[in-house]
Write a protein that holds these residues in place. Structure first.
Motif, PDB file in Angstrom:
ATOM      1  N   ARG A 137       0.820  -1.216   0.000  1.00 12.05           N
ATOM      2  CA  ARG A 137       0.000   0.000   0.000  1.00 12.05           C
ATOM      3  C   ARG A 137       0.854   1.266   0.000  1.00 12.05           C
ATOM      4  O   ARG A 137       0.465   2.290  -0.559  1.00 12.05           O
ATOM      5  N   LEU A 141       1.519   5.239  -2.831  1.00 13.89           N
ATOM      6  CA  LEU A 141       1.486   6.572  -2.215  1.00 13.89           C
ATOM      7  C   LEU A 141       2.742   7.350  -2.613  1.00 13.89           C
ATOM      8  O   LEU A 141       2.679   8.534  -2.964  1.00 13.89           O
ATOM      9  N   ASN A 166      -5.480   3.348   3.161  1.00 16.18           N
ATOM     10  CA  ASN A 166      -4.140   3.068   3.681  1.00 16.18           C
ATOM     11  C   ASN A 166      -4.081   2.694   5.156  1.00 16.18           C
ATOM     12  O   ASN A 166      -2.999   2.409   5.679  1.00 16.18           O
ATOM     13  N   ILE A 169      -1.869  -0.096   6.545  1.00 16.51           N
ATOM     14  CA  ILE A 169      -0.432   0.054   6.808  1.00 16.51           C
ATOM     15  C   ILE A 169      -0.156   0.013   8.313  1.00 16.51           C
ATOM     16  O   ILE A 169       0.851  -0.525   8.765  1.00 16.51           O
ATOM     17  N   THR A 180       3.404   7.356   6.665  1.00 16.87           N
ATOM     18  CA  THR A 180       2.317   7.463   5.679  1.00 16.87           C
ATOM     19  C   THR A 180       1.499   8.729   5.905  1.00 16.87           C
ATOM     20  O   THR A 180       1.212   9.481   4.965  1.00 16.87           O
TER      21      THR A 180
END
Lengths: 196, 196
Positions: A137, A141, A166, A169, A180
Motif C-alpha cells: 500500500r 502513495l 491506507n 499500513i 504514511t
C-alpha cells in the motif's frame, strides 16, 4: 528434459506475461504506467530495506518471497485498482482461479508452496503478511507523491479515500503508518490531493 | 521524519529508474524490449523455483536478494549486452561508480550490506553467486527461444557465440547446463540460431 524441469520452465515462461499487466500507478517520472512485474520487484526490495520497522520479529525472506509472487494471479485476473469498488466485487474469485491455473503449472510440491504463500498474503493474518500488505500500500502513495498526485487527480481521489484505503499500513508497522500520514499531509499541503 | 527513514525512502524512489533501463532482450511475446527491473523480478523467481538444481547446498534467500539488487547499478551504467565487447571494456568501472553512488543513498549499515551482495555476485566465487549468474544467463536464452531468436537475428549472433557466453551456466548447475545445451540445440534445429 525431465518432466519436472519442463513444468518449471513452462511456469517461468508463463509468468513473463505479468510484465504486460498494467497497474494504475505511474512511474515516479510519470513517463508511463507501471506494470505488475516491475512493481513486484520494487516492493520486494522495500521489504529488504524497511524490515526494521516491523513491530514483531519477522522472516524477511518470507516477506520477499510472498511479494515476488503475490501479483502473478493478475495474469488471469487483471490488476484491480484499490479504489475500484465495482471491479473489486469478484476480485477474490477471479484471483483464486488465476492462482490455481498458474501455480499448478509447477510440480505439485512447488505449486502447493506458492499457493500457500499467496493465500497467506491474501488472508493477511500473519505478521509477515501484514507487513507485506503495508508495503504494497505504501509504494503507490510514494508514486503519487513523486508525480504530484497524477493518478489521484485523474481518478478524482480525495484525502478521505486515501486515508481510508491506507489504514491497513498501521497493522504492518506503526512507524510506517506515521510516515504514511506525514506523506499524505504533505500531499494535501502541496495541492496533490484534495481534502473535502 | 527521522533521517534514517528519509535516506531509505530516497533510495526506494531512486531505484524506480531501473524500470526505464532497457535490456537487449525482448519479452517472450516479442511485443517490446524488457527493462532491468522486471528482469530482476523474473530471475529472482527463477532462483526460488530452480534452487534444487544447484549442486551444493545454498542459501536460496541470499541468491534471491543478490538477484533483486544486481542490476541497480545500471541506473548509472546502463545495460550492456553480453555480446557487446566494446561497451564491456569499461563496464566494471562504470558499474562500480554506480554501485557506490546508489547504494550509498542508504544508511551506512545497509549500503555496506548491499555493496557486499553486489560485489559477491560480480566476483562470482561463492556457490550462491555462481548459481545466480547461471540463472541470469539462462533467462535471455529462454526469451530468445520464445521469440524464435528475434534478438539473436537482429544482432547477428551465432551458435558459437551463444555456446561460449553461456558456459558460465555450467559453474552454477550441471543439470541446468545440460538443459541449456538442449535449448540451444533446439534453437539451431528450428532455425532460430545459425551454426557456422
Amino acid at each position: 528434459m525431465d518432466n519436472r524441469l519442463t513444468r518449471q520452465t513452462e511456469f517461468i515462461i508463463e509468468i513473463d506475461k505479468l510484465k504486460t499487466v498494467l497497474r494504475r500507478a505511474y512511474l515516479t517520472d510519470a513517463s508511463r504506467r507501471e506494470n505488475s512485474a516491475e512493481h513486484s520487484w520494487h516492493v520486494a526490495i522495500m521489504a529488504l530495506i524497511l524490515a526494521e520497522y516491523c513491530q514483531t520479529d519477522i522472516d524477511v525472506s518470507h516477506v520477499i518471497k510472498m511479494l515476488l509472487i503475490h501479483d502473478i494471479v493478475e495474469i488471469d485476473a487483471g490488476d484491480i485498482g484499490i479504489y475500484d469498488k465495482v471491479a473489486s466485487l469478484d476480485k477474490a474469485e477471479r484471483e483464486k482461479l488465476g492462482a490455481n491455473r498458474i501455480f499448478n503449472l509447477l510440480p505439485q510440491d512447488q505449486s502447493q508452496a506458492l499457493l500457500n504463500m499467496w493465500a497467506e498474503l491474501e488472508d493477511g493474518t500473519t505478521p509477515e503478511a501484514k507487513f507485506a500488505r503495508a508495503l504494497d500500500r505504501l509504494i503507490p502513495l510514494l508514486h503519487n507523491y513523486c508525480t504530484q498526485g497524477k493518478r489521484w487527480k485523474e481518478d478524482g481521489i480525495t484525502y478521505e479515500q486515501v486515508l481510508a484505503v491506507n489504514q491497513i499500513i498501521r497493522e504492518g508497522s506503526q512507524e510506517l503508518w506515521e510516515f504514511t500520514l506525514s506523506v499524505i499531509n504533505e500531499c494535501v499541503a502541496e495541492g496533490y490531493l484534495p481534502k473535502n
